[in-house]
Design a protein around this motif. Structure first.
Motif, PDB file in Angstrom:
ATOM      1  N   THR A  14       0.435   3.985  -2.899  1.00 17.04           N
ATOM      2  CA  THR A  14       0.042   5.346  -2.516  1.00 17.04           C
ATOM      3  C   THR A  14       1.052   6.366  -3.017  1.00 17.04           C
ATOM      4  O   THR A  14       0.666   7.415  -3.547  1.00 17.04           O
ATOM      5  N   TYR A  22      -0.363   9.061  -5.564  1.00 11.03           N
ATOM      6  CA  TYR A  22      -0.760  10.251  -4.821  1.00 11.03           C
ATOM      7  C   TYR A  22      -0.800  11.527  -5.660  1.00 11.03           C
ATOM      8  O   TYR A  22      -1.749  12.299  -5.530  1.00 11.03           O
ATOM      9  N   MET A  66       0.690  14.078   1.856  1.00  9.14           N
ATOM     10  CA  MET A  66       0.696  12.624   1.704  1.00  9.14           C
ATOM     11  C   MET A  66       0.872  11.894   3.032  1.00  9.14           C
ATOM     12  O   MET A  66       0.417  10.757   3.177  1.00  9.14           O
ATOM     13  N   ASN A  67       1.500  12.517   4.020  1.00  8.24           N
ATOM     14  CA  ASN A  67       1.741  11.832   5.297  1.00  8.24           C
ATOM     15  C   ASN A  67       0.458  11.331   5.931  1.00  8.24           C
ATOM     16  O   ASN A  67       0.382  10.178   6.371  1.00  8.24           O
ATOM     17  N   SER A  68      -0.551  12.171   5.991  1.00  7.87           N
ATOM     18  CA  SER A  68      -1.813  11.736   6.603  1.00  7.87           C
ATOM     19  C   SER A  68      -2.498  10.666   5.762  1.00  7.87           C
ATOM     20  O   SER A  68      -3.098   9.734   6.287  1.00  7.87           O
ATOM     21  N   LYS A  69      -2.379  10.772   4.443  1.00  5.43           N
ATOM     22  CA  LYS A  69      -2.967   9.763   3.554  1.00  5.43           C
ATOM     23  C   LYS A  69      -2.259   8.424   3.745  1.00  5.43           C
ATOM     24  O   LYS A  69      -2.901   7.375   3.776  1.00  5.43           O
ATOM     25  N   LEU A  70      -0.941   8.451   3.886  1.00  4.89           N
ATOM     26  CA  LEU A  70      -0.192   7.213   4.114  1.00  4.89           C
ATOM     27  C   LEU A  70      -0.602   6.559   5.422  1.00  4.89           C
ATOM     28  O   LEU A  70      -0.834   5.343   5.468  1.00  4.89           O
ATOM     29  N   GLN A  72      -3.362   6.793   7.042  1.00  7.22           N
ATOM     30  CA  GLN A  72      -4.728   6.264   6.933  1.00  7.22           C
ATOM     31  C   GLN A  72      -4.771   4.987   6.093  1.00  7.22           C
ATOM     32  O   GLN A  72      -5.292   3.960   6.522  1.00  7.22           O
ATOM     33  N   THR A  73      -4.234   5.035   4.890  1.00 10.04           N
ATOM     34  CA  THR A  73      -4.401   3.924   3.957  1.00 10.04           C
ATOM     35  C   THR A  73      -3.475   2.746   4.240  1.00 10.04           C
ATOM     36  O   THR A  73      -3.872   1.603   4.055  1.00 10.04           O
ATOM     37  N   GLN A 108      -4.092  11.649  -7.364  1.00  5.76           N
ATOM     38  CA  GLN A 108      -5.197  11.920  -6.447  1.00  5.76           C
ATOM     39  C   GLN A 108      -5.211  13.392  -6.039  1.00  5.76           C
ATOM     40  O   GLN A 108      -6.274  14.014  -5.956  1.00  5.76           O
ATOM     41  N   LEU A 109      -4.033  13.956  -5.807  1.00  2.00           N
ATOM     42  CA  LEU A 109      -3.934  15.367  -5.461  1.00  2.00           C
ATOM     43  C   LEU A 109      -4.445  16.232  -6.607  1.00  2.00           C
ATOM     44  O   LEU A 109      -5.204  17.180  -6.387  1.00  2.00           O
ATOM     45  N   LYS A 146       0.823  -1.207   0.000  1.00  2.00           N
ATOM     46  CA  LYS A 146       0.000   0.000   0.000  1.00  2.00           C
ATOM     47  C   LYS A 146       0.854   1.253   0.000  1.00  2.00           C
ATOM     48  O   LYS A 146       0.487   2.266  -0.606  1.00  2.00           O
TER      49      LYS A 146
END
Length: 143
Positions: A36, A40, A106-110, A112-113, A43-44, A32
Motif C-alpha cells: 500500500t 498509494y 493514506m491512513n484510512s486506506k491502510l 481498511q486494506t 492510486q491517489l 499489505k
C-alpha cells in the motif's frame, strides 16, 4: 507448545510447514502495508486525474450552456486544465504540497486494506492447515 511443523524431518519424512495464526496475521499485515505504501501515490494520482477530468468536462459543458455568468470558472483557468498524465499529476501534487502530499489520506486506506489482507491471509493459512490435516488423516485411514 509450538504448533509449527517442519518440513523434512531427520528420518526422511516430510511434514506440513505452517504458520501460527499470529504469524499469518502479522505477515499478511506487513505485506499489505508495504504494498500500500509503495502503490498509494499511483492510486491517489488515478483518483485526482479522474476528478480533474470530471471538473474540466463540467466546466466546459456549463460554459457552453450559459456564457453570461462570469463567476463560473473558465476552461482556460490553469487549475482546470486536465493533467497530461500520471507523472504530470504526481509532479503537480508534489510541487503543491511536498513529499507528504503524495500520501495524503493514506491512513484510512491502510486501516481498511491492511486489516482485510491480514484476516484474509490468516484465514487462508488456517484453511490450508485444516485441509492438510484432513488429507493426512484420509491417507492414514486408507492404510
Amino acid at each position: 507448545t509450538d504448533r509449527r511443523h517442519h518440513r523434512g524431518g531427520g528420518d526422511g519424512s516430510s511434514k506440513i510447514l505452517s504458520l501460527t495464526p499470529m504469524e499469518a496475521f502479522m505477515f499478511g499485515a506487513m505485506a499489505k502495508t508495504v504494498s500500500t505504501v509503495i502503490t498509494y501515490p499511483l492510486q491517489l494520482a488515478q483518483v485526482l486525474i479522474r476528478l480533474r477530468n470530471n471538473e474540466v468536462q463540467n466546466a466546459s459543458s456549463s460554459s457552453l450552456s450559459s456564457n453570461s455568468n462570469n463567476s463560473e470558472r473558465k476552461i482556460d483557468d490553469p487549475n482546470m486544465e486536465a493533467y497530461k498524465g500520471m507523472m504530470d499529476c504526481l509532479y503537480q501534487q508534489f510541487t503543491r504540497g511536498g513529499f507528504y502530499s503524495l500520501f495524503q489520506g493514506m491512513n484510512s486506506k491502510l486501516l481498511q486494506t491492511v486489516l482485510s489482507a491480514a484476516f484474509t491471509f490468516l484465514t487462508y493459512e488456517q484453511t490450508l492447515v485444516l485441509v492438510g490435516r484432513i488429507y493426512q488423516s484420509s491417507l492414514v485411514a486408507r492404510w
